[in-house]
Design an enzyme around this catalytic site. Sequence first.
Site, PDB file in Angstrom:
ATOM      1  N   ASP A  39       0.805  -1.222   0.000  1.00 36.79           N
ATOM      2  CA  ASP A  39       0.000   0.000   0.000  1.00 36.79           C
ATOM      3  C   ASP A  39       0.842   1.277   0.000  1.00 36.79           C
ATOM      4  O   ASP A  39       0.305   2.372   0.156  1.00 36.79           O
ATOM      5  CB  ASP A  39      -0.919   0.018   1.228  1.00 36.79           C
ATOM      6  N   HIS A 243      27.881   4.327  -9.205  1.00 35.26           N
ATOM      7  CA  HIS A 243      26.523   4.677  -8.774  1.00 35.26           C
ATOM      8  C   HIS A 243      26.149   3.912  -7.502  1.00 35.26           C
ATOM      9  O   HIS A 243      25.059   3.346  -7.399  1.00 35.26           O
ATOM     10  CB  HIS A 243      25.513   4.423  -9.900  1.00 35.26           C
ATOM     11  N   HIS A 354      27.512  15.570 -18.372  1.00 39.92           N
ATOM     12  CA  HIS A 354      26.249  15.326 -19.083  1.00 39.92           C
ATOM     13  C   HIS A 354      25.436  16.599 -19.009  1.00 39.92           C
ATOM     14  O   HIS A 354      25.692  17.465 -18.164  1.00 39.92           O
ATOM     15  CB  HIS A 354      25.495  14.154 -18.427  1.00 39.92           C
TER      16      HIS A 354
END
Length: 440
Positions: A39, A243, A354
């Site tokens: 939920d 990462h 980037h």
Amino acid sequence: MIHIPKAEYTRRRKALMAQMEPNSIAILPAAAVAIRNRDVEHVYRQDSDFQYLSGFPEPEAVIVLMPGRQHGEYVLFCRERNAERELWDGLRAGTEGAIRDFGADDAFPITDIDDILPGLIEGRDRVYSAMGSNAEFDRHVMEWINVIRSKAHLGAQPPNEFVALDHLLHDMRLYKSAAEVKVMREAARISCAAHVRAMQASRAGLHEFSLEAELDYEFRKGGAKMPAYGSIVAAGRNSCILHYQQNDALLKDGDLVLIDAGCEIDCYASDITRTWPVNGKFSPEQKAIYEIVLASQEAAFKQIAPNKHWNQAHEATVQVITAGLVKLGLLQGDVDELIASEAYRAFYMHRAGHWLGMDVHDVGEYKVGGEWRVLEVGMALTVEPGIYISPDNQTVAKKWRGIGVRIEDDVIVTKQGCEILTGGVPKTVAEIEALMAAAR
Ligand code: GLY
Ligand code: MN
Ligand code: MN
């Protein structure tokens, strides 16, 4: 609080519509709610394209742009007001709010879209959408088209062309307006404060997530609702994982910690990396690597200006890093040959940056017609060279292994060169050591 003004969203819609072919229609869906577990939902984050054109922060919505339509060019489908649902889940703009507060010319309940949208598409020659990025939405578009086709015998005219919206929209997003730069400066300012706070709090014996807590505190206290991406807090050998996301290891005396984190405002990201010694003092090896990365970043800044091409900054970092690694004996051979053979990639395996904007790795082409893109005023990018010496690298002396350093700043291309948005957090060895010593 600094935000994108409403008028800017109007300006963007008009600018996009001015570039669309005559008698066309653009359709964009809001981001879906993502379930975390059972939920529990992930914090809602609007789709960047959708946000860019509307500023509308809700799920279950669809933007429709119809240049030249007499009864209004901007139609928004959205959730209706619903006292019961709003009691549980929060307020909704509703169709009235969409017109009153978000500039829609017309708004309809999202539950009516299957009945209404085919009629809006009918008679338009071209449909612009983000084809291929959202399979479920693509299917809906085809269903709406098929409704029109099924009525062809009654004279209904389905569109004949489908056009990828990205090309127009993402090129617009690449050039930042004055309002966007203002918001990005503010996000950068808050993120700088967060990195300073994490540096000051750094101590052996803490967990990586303790420093993440310092970042989160400063983001929210500073006026940003959330991080722009999962913060990377990587101590010791974890700094060599580009990462890294676990953020649950212990900070150890003598190790470095690399933090790559930034907040977002109005869906505009900042993206900063700093690397510092957990105990406040660089070891000779850490310092040697750090100085190379810093020098390479400084060389890269000099290559960011109008008319320089996208790859020049990267090439500058490769040159400085390769020469630096040779000088330390971590690479052996001729610098030019090592660059040609990409030997540096064992230590520096990513690019120097980037595009930066609403997406941390922002949209926009890096090459045009097969050539590196030429930089222009208003483009935003990161400059983030690094050296990562794998803990398992048997080709280097043990003292070097497990050292990972990245230094990342955000810049905007200006007439003269570039503006560094993230200069507010220390970067030289001396500055970092002084800041940390003062906090002990
Ligand atoms: N934070 C991801 C990156 O720096 O590209
Ligand atoms: Mn980055
Ligand atoms: Mn980063």
